[in-house]
Design an enzyme around this catalytic site. Structure first.
Site, short mmCIF file in Angstrom:
data_model
loop_
_atom_site.label_atom_id
_atom_site.label_comp_id
_atom_site.label_asym_id
_atom_site.label_seq_id
_atom_site.Cartn_x
_atom_site.Cartn_y
_atom_site.Cartn_z
N ARG A 59 -2.07 -8.00 -9.35
CA ARG A 59 -2.52 -6.61 -9.28
C ARG A 59 -3.51 -6.28 -10.40
NH1 ARG A 59 0.32 -1.18 -10.55
NH2 ARG A 59 -0.69 0.28 -9.11
N HIS A 63 -7.12 -4.54 -9.98
CA HIS A 63 -7.51 -3.30 -10.67
C HIS A 63 -8.68 -3.52 -11.62
CE1 HIS A 63 -3.79 -0.54 -9.94
NE2 HIS A 63 -4.18 -1.17 -8.85
N ASN A 91 -2.96 3.02 -13.42
CA ASN A 91 -2.56 1.95 -14.34
C ASN A 91 -1.44 2.33 -15.30
OD1 ASN A 91 -4.51 0.24 -13.27
ND2 ASN A 91 -6.08 0.88 -14.74
N HIS A 190 1.14 -7.30 -1.24
CA HIS A 190 2.41 -6.59 -1.36
C HIS A 190 3.57 -7.38 -0.78
CE1 HIS A 190 0.21 -2.45 -1.85
NE2 HIS A 190 0.07 -3.23 -2.89
C1 HEM Z 1 -4.87 -1.24 -0.02
C2 HEM Z 1 -4.66 -0.35 -0.95
C3 HEM Z 1 -3.57 -0.49 -2.00
C4 HEM Z 1 -2.76 0.50 -2.41
C5 HEM Z 1 -2.77 1.95 -1.94
C6 HEM Z 1 -1.87 -0.07 -3.38
C7 HEM Z 1 -0.89 0.64 -4.05
C8 HEM Z 1 0.07 0.08 -4.85
C9 HEM Z 1 1.14 0.80 -5.48
C10 HEM Z 1 1.34 2.30 -5.40
C11 HEM Z 1 1.92 -0.09 -6.14
C12 HEM Z 1 3.15 0.20 -6.96
C13 HEM Z 1 2.73 0.59 -8.37
C14 HEM Z 1 3.88 1.17 -9.17
O1 HEM Z 1 4.88 1.59 -8.58
O2 HEM Z 1 3.79 1.21 -10.42
C15 HEM Z 1 1.34 -1.40 -5.93
C16 HEM Z 1 1.85 -2.57 -6.41
C17 HEM Z 1 1.26 -3.80 -6.25
N1 HEM Z 1 0.02 -4.03 -5.68
FE1 HEM Z 1 -1.03 -2.74 -4.58
N2 HEM Z 1 -2.16 -1.39 -3.53
C18 HEM Z 1 -3.20 -1.68 -2.72
C19 HEM Z 1 -3.84 -2.92 -2.62
C20 HEM Z 1 -3.51 -4.01 -3.37
C21 HEM Z 1 -4.31 -5.23 -3.48
C22 HEM Z 1 -5.68 -5.40 -2.83
C23 HEM Z 1 -3.62 -6.08 -4.28
C24 HEM Z 1 -4.01 -7.46 -4.73
C25 HEM Z 1 -4.82 -8.26 -4.08
C26 HEM Z 1 -2.38 -5.43 -4.64
C27 HEM Z 1 -1.38 -6.00 -5.37
C28 HEM Z 1 -0.21 -5.36 -5.74
C29 HEM Z 1 0.92 -6.05 -6.30
C30 HEM Z 1 1.08 -7.55 -6.44
C31 HEM Z 1 1.86 -5.06 -6.65
C32 HEM Z 1 3.20 -5.25 -7.36
C33 HEM Z 1 2.92 -5.24 -8.86
C34 HEM Z 1 4.14 -5.44 -9.75
O3 HEM Z 1 5.24 -5.67 -9.28
O4 HEM Z 1 3.94 -5.35 -10.98
N3 HEM Z 1 -2.37 -4.18 -4.11
N4 HEM Z 1 0.21 -1.26 -5.15
#
Ligand code: HEM
Ligand SMILES: *[C@@H]1O[C@H](CO)[C@@H](O)[C@H](O)[C@H]1NC(C)=O
Ligand SMILES: *[C@@H]1O[C@H](CO)[C@@H](O)[C@H](O)[C@H]1NC(C)=O
Length: 324
Positions: A59, A63, A91, A190
């Site tokens: 992530r 970002h 972030n 995800h």
């Molecule tokens: C398509 C639009 C996307 C939205 C709206 C989105 C939104 C989010 C949100 C809200 C979270 C949880 C953050 C939290 O609760 O602190 C999250 C976690 C995450 N996102 Fe996304 N995301 C998107 C696309 C992506 C992309 C493109 C990637 C990587 C290629 C990605 C990788 C991740 C990962 C791996 C997590 C878990 C992080 C952790 O456990 O520390 N996301 N995302």
């Protein structure tokens, strides 16, 4: 060195001398040959201590690249006079893994001082995170240079929110040269990691102001989520699996979940709400290797967004600060 290596080293030197501003698979071949092993070890060690860190590193790379391109800007720490991206809405209290990159950078500096950019380390770390979680591998062309600034405002506006409709998310991807397939494929990230309750709680208790549960959320999943995210502010930062089935395994369960109305974020489940994206989701739910292949392709595109090359930017000594 055998003859082949001598020839490769010669070609590498030529390309370095020309510094033609393109990424290159052999960029550090002469001056930091063990780079990829060092990064792999650093990610492996971090994962041994904290399983979730693989998701966090993936992530972090995303970002970074969505804000002024892949330039390591997210790694820059705030100071009294400098406000970077780490405290931007998407972030703050959410992005993690900064220390892992700092530690790997320190190892890389010991092996090859002032040679490897922080953004290349982050890009490689994201790849290793996927590989070590059981996902696909892909070659990463190198030679990105670190930016000398960050963009707090862009971090607040360019990163997608789980509360916005698919059309808005698609527009944000298009703004960095990614298409609707990239949206579906990269959302597959995800399949690993966690999300805080506040990022989806509206689906449990007040979907679109109705006071009801989101009809596109599986009822038994909704019931169990209500236990981990009760309807009080104090539950806002409780953590939940983005993919409840295999939280730390990089597989295609994310897409199977979506087909079963078991996506966690509204923006995840929304991929089933449009015929074009729904058909991609169904394909990936059935054909894991199709997902792996397309994920690798989209990750290369992600890692190439707005890169700084050649003589521009710099190679930071420390990832958290620009060189003085
Ligand atoms: C398509 C639009 C996307 C939205 C709206 C989105 C939104 C989010 C949100 C809200 C979270 C949880 C953050 C939290 O609760 O602190 C999250 C976690 C995450 N996102 Fe996304 N995301 C998107 C696309 C992506 C992309 C493109 C990637 C990587 C290629 C990605 C990788 C991740 C990962 C791996 C997590 C878990 C992080 C952790 O456990 O520390 N996301 N995302
Ligand atoms: C291990 O992981 C925890 C939780 O993320 C973190 O606070 C700690 O700094 C890590 N320790 C090492 C040695 O990396
Ligand atoms: C989606 O984009 C439109 C047009 O840019 C904007 O007016 C609207 O506020 C956005 N919706 C959300 C929920 O962010």
């Amino acid at each position: 060195m055998n003859q082949k290596n001598i020839i490769i080293a010669f070609l590498v030197s030529c390309s370095l001398l020309l510094a033609n501003g393109q990424l290159d698979y052999y960029y550090y071949y002469s001056f930091c040959p063990n780079l990829e092993m060092i990064v792999k070890y650093g990610v492996w060690a971090a994962m041994k201590n904290d399983t979730r860190i693989a998701a966090s590193l993936l992530r972090l790379h995303f970002h970074d690249c969505f804000v002024n391109g892949c330039d390591g800007s997210i790694l820059l720490d705030d100071t009294k006079t400098f406000k970077g991206e780490q405290n931007a809405g998407p972030n703050i209290n959410s992005a993690r893994g900064y220390e892992v990159i700092d530690n790997i950078k320190a190892d890389v500096e010991r092996a090859c001082p002032s040679t490897v950019s922080c953004v290349d380390i982050l890009t490689l770390a994201a790849r290793e995170a996927v590989v070590l979680s059981g996902g696909p591998n892909w070659p990463v062309a190198l030679g990105r240079r670190d930016g000398v600034t960050a963009n707090l405002k862009a971090a607040n506006t360019n990163l997608p929110s789980p509360f916005e409709p698919l059309a808005n998310i698609t527009a944000k991807f298009a703004a960095v040269g990614l298409d609707i397939r990239d949206v579906v494929v990269l959302s597959g990230a995800h399949t690993i990691g966690l999300a805080q309750c506040f990022t989806f709680k509206n689906r449990l208790f007040d979907f679109k102001g109705t006071g009801q549960t989101d009809p596109n959320l599986d009822t038994s999943l909704a019931t169990s989520l209500k236990t981990s995210c009760p309807n009080v502010d104090s539950s806002n930062s409780n953590l939940n699996s983005l993919d409840l089935v295999t939280t730390y395994k990089f597989d295609n369960a994310y897409y199977k979940n979506l087909v079963n109305n078991a996506g966690l974020l509204e923006s995840d489940q929304a991929l089933m709400g449009h015929p074009l994206t729904a058909s991609m989701v169904k394909d990936y739910s059935m054909y894991p290797y199709l997902f792996y292949k397309d994920f690798a392709t989209s990750m290369v595109k992600l890692g190439n967004i707005g890169v700084i090359t050649g003589q521009n930017g710099q190679v930071r000594k420390k990832c958290g600060e620009v060189n003085r």
